[in-house]
Design a protein around this motif. Structure first.
Motif, PDB file in Angstrom:
ATOM      1  N   LEU A  21       0.878  -1.165   0.000  1.00 53.75           N
ATOM      2  CA  LEU A  21       0.000   0.000   0.000  1.00 53.75           C
ATOM      3  C   LEU A  21       0.917   1.216   0.000  1.00 53.75           C
ATOM      4  CD1 LEU A  21      -2.833   1.281   0.273  1.00 53.75           C
ATOM      5  CD2 LEU A  21      -2.568   1.059   2.757  1.00 53.75           C
ATOM      6  N   GLY A  22       0.880   1.994  -1.084  1.00 57.81           N
ATOM      7  CA  GLY A  22       1.792   3.113  -1.221  1.00 57.81           C
ATOM      8  C   GLY A  22       1.076   4.442  -1.300  1.00 57.81           C
ATOM      9  N   SER A  23       1.868   5.511  -1.187  1.00 59.61           N
ATOM     10  CA  SER A  23       1.310   6.853  -1.329  1.00 59.61           C
ATOM     11  C   SER A  23       2.290   7.713  -2.106  1.00 59.61           C
ATOM     12  CB  SER A  23       1.029   7.487   0.034  1.00 59.61           C
ATOM     13  OG  SER A  23       2.226   7.950   0.614  1.00 59.61           O
ATOM     14  N   GLY A  24       1.793   8.767  -2.674  1.00 61.75           N
ATOM     15  CA  GLY A  24       2.623   9.692  -3.418  1.00 61.75           C
ATOM     16  C   GLY A  24       3.586  10.470  -2.540  1.00 61.75           C
TER      17      GLY A  24
ATOM     18  N   TYR B 271       0.479  -3.711   9.201  1.00 56.96           N
ATOM     19  CA  TYR B 271       1.431  -3.404   8.141  1.00 56.96           C
ATOM     20  C   TYR B 271       2.820  -3.134   8.728  1.00 56.96           C
ATOM     21  CZ  TYR B 271      -2.086  -2.657   4.463  1.00 56.96           C
ATOM     22  OH  TYR B 271      -3.064  -2.810   3.515  1.00 56.96           O
ATOM     23  N   HIS B 272       3.846  -3.366   7.911  1.00 55.55           N
ATOM     24  CA  HIS B 272       5.205  -2.908   8.190  1.00 55.55           C
ATOM     25  C   HIS B 272       5.354  -1.635   7.360  1.00 55.55           C
ATOM     26  CE1 HIS B 272       6.902  -6.509  10.235  1.00 55.55           C
ATOM     27  NE2 HIS B 272       5.807  -7.022   9.705  1.00 55.55           N
ATOM     28  N   THR B 273       5.627  -0.511   8.003  1.00 57.69           N
ATOM     29  CA  THR B 273       5.579   0.792   7.347  1.00 57.69           C
ATOM     30  C   THR B 273       6.959   1.403   7.197  1.00 57.69           C
ATOM     31  OG1 THR B 273       3.372   1.202   8.206  1.00 57.69           O
ATOM     32  CG2 THR B 273       4.624   3.132   7.496  1.00 57.69           C
ATOM     33  N   TRP B 274       7.266   1.787   5.968  1.00 61.45           N
ATOM     34  CA  TRP B 274       8.487   2.528   5.659  1.00 61.45           C
ATOM     35  C   TRP B 274       8.081   3.934   5.276  1.00 61.45           C
ATOM     36  CZ3 TRP B 274      10.620   4.115   0.713  1.00 61.45           C
ATOM     37  CH2 TRP B 274      11.913   4.615   0.823  1.00 61.45           C
ATOM     38  N   GLU B 275       8.575   4.916   6.024  1.00 59.34           N
ATOM     39  CA  GLU B 275       8.240   6.310   5.765  1.00 59.34           C
ATOM     40  C   GLU B 275       9.381   6.965   5.015  1.00 59.34           C
ATOM     41  OE1 GLU B 275       7.365   7.366   9.830  1.00 59.34           O
ATOM     42  OE2 GLU B 275       5.219   7.166   9.426  1.00 59.34           O
ATOM     43  N   GLY B 276       9.353   6.804   3.703  1.00 55.36           N
ATOM     44  CA  GLY B 276      10.380   7.375   2.856  1.00 55.36           C
ATOM     45  C   GLY B 276      10.023   8.784   2.440  1.00 55.36           C
ATOM     46  N   GLU B 277      10.779   9.270   1.480  1.00 51.26           N
ATOM     47  CA  GLU B 277      10.567  10.601   0.921  1.00 51.26           C
ATOM     48  C   GLU B 277      10.070  10.452  -0.512  1.00 51.26           C
ATOM     49  OE1 GLU B 277      11.029  13.347   2.760  1.00 51.26           O
ATOM     50  OE2 GLU B 277      11.673  12.122   4.453  1.00 51.26           O
ATOM     51  N   GLU B 278       9.467  11.499  -1.055  1.00 48.84           N
ATOM     52  CA  GLU B 278       8.941  11.457  -2.423  1.00 48.84           C
ATOM     53  C   GLU B 278      10.006  11.113  -3.457  1.00 48.84           C
ATOM     54  OE1 GLU B 278       5.973  14.315  -3.921  1.00 48.84           O
ATOM     55  OE2 GLU B 278       6.131  15.175  -1.908  1.00 48.84           O
ATOM     56  N   ASP B 279      11.242  11.538  -3.232  1.00 47.56           N
ATOM     57  CA  ASP B 279      12.288  11.318  -4.225  1.00 47.56           C
ATOM     58  C   ASP B 279      13.137  10.070  -3.942  1.00 47.56           C
ATOM     59  OD1 ASP B 279      13.505  12.361  -1.993  1.00 47.56           O
ATOM     60  OD2 ASP B 279      14.770  13.774  -3.078  1.00 47.56           O
ATOM     61  N   ASP B 280      12.722   9.228  -3.000  1.00 46.33           N
ATOM     62  CA  ASP B 280      13.439   7.986  -2.736  1.00 46.33           C
ATOM     63  C   ASP B 280      13.314   7.046  -3.925  1.00 46.33           C
ATOM     64  OD1 ASP B 280      14.375   8.782  -0.279  1.00 46.33           O
ATOM     65  OD2 ASP B 280      12.841   7.729   0.862  1.00 46.33           O
TER      66      ASP B 280
ATOM     67  N   GLY C  28       5.603   9.069  -0.362  1.00 50.32           N
ATOM     68  CA  GLY C  28       6.779   8.253  -0.084  1.00 50.32           C
ATOM     69  C   GLY C  28       6.593   7.170   0.948  1.00 50.32           C
ATOM     70  N   THR C  29       5.427   7.052   1.527  1.00 48.67           N
ATOM     71  CA  THR C  29       5.181   6.005   2.521  1.00 48.67           C
ATOM     72  C   THR C  29       4.772   4.712   1.827  1.00 48.67           C
ATOM     73  OG1 THR C  29       4.489   7.609   4.187  1.00 48.67           O
ATOM     74  CG2 THR C  29       3.769   5.344   4.516  1.00 48.67           C
ATOM     75  N   LEU C  30       5.382   3.608   2.249  1.00 48.55           N
ATOM     76  CA  LEU C  30       5.011   2.283   1.760  1.00 48.55           C
ATOM     77  C   LEU C  30       4.640   1.410   2.951  1.00 48.55           C
ATOM     78  CD1 LEU C  30       7.858   1.564  -0.839  1.00 48.55           C
ATOM     79  CD2 LEU C  30       5.527   2.328  -1.308  1.00 48.55           C
ATOM     80  N   ASP C  31       3.491   0.760   2.857  1.00 47.57           N
ATOM     81  CA  ASP C  31       3.031  -0.190   3.876  1.00 47.57           C
ATOM     82  C   ASP C  31       3.057  -1.583   3.253  1.00 47.57           C
ATOM     83  OD1 ASP C  31       2.353   1.696   5.957  1.00 47.57           O
ATOM     84  OD2 ASP C  31       0.647   2.276   4.729  1.00 47.57           O
ATOM     85  N   PHE C  32       3.734  -2.510   3.912  1.00 45.37           N
ATOM     86  CA  PHE C  32       3.902  -3.866   3.407  1.00 45.37           C
ATOM     87  C   PHE C  32       3.025  -4.819   4.210  1.00 45.37           C
ATOM     88  CE2 PHE C  32       7.751  -1.461   2.715  1.00 45.37           C
ATOM     89  CZ  PHE C  32       8.047  -1.716   1.386  1.00 45.37           C
TER      90      PHE C  32
ATOM     91  N   ALA D 195      -6.508   2.878  -3.908  1.00 47.88           N
ATOM     92  CA  ALA D 195      -7.092   2.532  -2.619  1.00 47.88           C
ATOM     93  C   ALA D 195      -8.039   3.656  -2.197  1.00 47.88           C
ATOM     94  CB  ALA D 195      -6.010   2.304  -1.572  1.00 47.88           C
ATOM     95  N   ASP D 196      -7.520   4.858  -2.038  1.00 45.89           N
ATOM     96  CA  ASP D 196      -8.309   6.055  -1.795  1.00 45.89           C
ATOM     97  C   ASP D 196      -7.385   7.254  -1.895  1.00 45.89           C
ATOM     98  OD1 ASP D 196      -7.269   6.848   0.921  1.00 45.89           O
ATOM     99  OD2 ASP D 196      -8.121   4.929   1.472  1.00 45.89           O
ATOM    100  N   GLU D 197      -7.902   8.342  -2.373  1.00 45.16           N
ATOM    101  CA  GLU D 197      -7.173   9.592  -2.591  1.00 45.16           C
ATOM    102  C   GLU D 197      -5.810   9.337  -3.228  1.00 45.16           C
ATOM    103  OE1 GLU D 197      -7.528  12.647   0.200  1.00 45.16           O
ATOM    104  OE2 GLU D 197      -9.517  12.025   0.821  1.00 45.16           O
ATOM    105  N   ASP D 198      -4.702   9.544  -2.506  1.00 47.17           N
ATOM    106  CA  ASP D 198      -3.376   9.368  -3.120  1.00 47.17           C
ATOM    107  C   ASP D 198      -2.747   8.022  -2.755  1.00 47.17           C
ATOM    108  OD1 ASP D 198      -2.623   9.775  -0.481  1.00 47.17           O
ATOM    109  OD2 ASP D 198      -0.868  10.971  -1.014  1.00 47.17           O
ATOM    110  N   ARG D 199      -3.553   7.057  -2.315  1.00 46.45           N
ATOM    111  CA  ARG D 199      -3.044   5.738  -1.925  1.00 46.45           C
ATOM    112  C   ARG D 199      -3.333   4.722  -3.036  1.00 46.45           C
ATOM    113  NH1 ARG D 199       0.208   5.263   2.304  1.00 46.45           N
ATOM    114  NH2 ARG D 199      -0.873   3.562   3.311  1.00 46.45           N
TER     115      ARG D 199
END
Length: 87
Positions: free
Chosen positions: A17-20, A34-43, A22-26, A56-60
């Motif tokens: 489950l990702g977002s614009g 979920y296991h959550t990685w809080e990255g940055e937009e440019d990662d 930079g957050t990725l939920d595994f 999923a919804d909005e930017d997810r």
């Protein structure tokens, strides 16, 4: 939610489950949180072996593997995520 704060490898990832922002939920098989990685937009993300991507919804968005699972390696220090289909 389990925050990913150090370099790690995740096996048996059912979907991502990702977002614009930079957050990725595994989603790991057999686990409820979920296991959550809080990255940055440019990662740097590289996900291979994708069957489908759905809103999923909005930017997810949800990313599903071609096979049963993804295997993902996350390098927190470099901001790199590499996932591939784990058949």
């Amino acid at each position: 939610m389990n925050r990913i704060t150090q370099t790690t490898r995740l096996d048996r990832v059912e979907h991502i489950l990702g977002s614009g922002t930079g957050t990725l939920d595994f989603a790991i098989e057999g686990q409820t949180a979920y296991h959550t990685w809080e990255g940055e937009e440019d990662d740097n993300w590289d996900v291979q072996g994708i069957d489908s991507i759905k809103n999923a919804d909005e930017d997810r968005f949800l990313i599903y593997p071609e096979g049963e699972y993804f295997m993902c390696e996350i390098d927190v220090d470099r901001g790199v995520v590499r996932c591939r289909c784990d058949e």
